[in-house]
Scaffold this active site. Structure first.
Site: not given
Length: 154
Positions: A65-67
């Site tokens: 997951p990344h943002a």
């Protein structure tokens, strides 16, 4: 670039029970706050927004997951090892127990992509994932992740 450039020892944690994907993202928000001072609610919101575009479970029990987040000057990471795998809508439909999350500045371009590629390449190594799964000590996990691995020349 090495994982030690983006991952701090205090951003590595073993989670005994995450009951759902949403709970796991909340654990990541709490860890991002503890290690980097990022707002936990803003982190969870950014991760959920990214997940809505398509799941970041890449298969073989691994999720990335990344943002993009405001207030960051460089890409940073957080690592969770789950004692009990959780459903993450992965491409291979397998539950996830290794989670490496990346947080990038809003205007990060190539740096974010390079970090994502590095993490993806690293966690594609089945021997390394087996080592991670065999250890429950955050300091040991950090060492395994940040050891200089042999990179094959193109």
């Amino acid at each position: 670039m090495n994982l030690s450039n983006i991952l701090k020892p205090e951003a590595v944690k073993v989670v005994s029970s995450a009951s759902s994907k949403k709970r796991l993202l909340q654990d990541l928000g709490d860890l991002a706050f503890a290690a980097y001072g990022l707002s936990a609610p803003a982190t969870v919101e950014a991760l959920m927004e990214r997940e809505s575009l398509g799941p970041t479970g890449v298969g073989q029990g691994v999720a990335l997951p990344h943002a993009r987040m405001s207030g960051l000057e460089s890409v940073v990471g957080a690592f969770l090892l789950l004692e009990k795998p959780v459903d993450f809508d992965s491409v291979d439909r397998q539950p996830v127990d290794i989670v490496f999350s990346l947080f990038a500045p809003e205007d990060a371009g190539v740096e974010h992509l390079k970090a994502l590629a590095l993490v993806s390449r690293t966690l594609r190594e089945s021997a390394l994932c087996a080592k991670l799964r065999a250890n429950a000590d955050p300091a040991t996990l950090y060492t395994i992740l940040t050891e200089n691995h042999t990179v094959q020349a193109a």
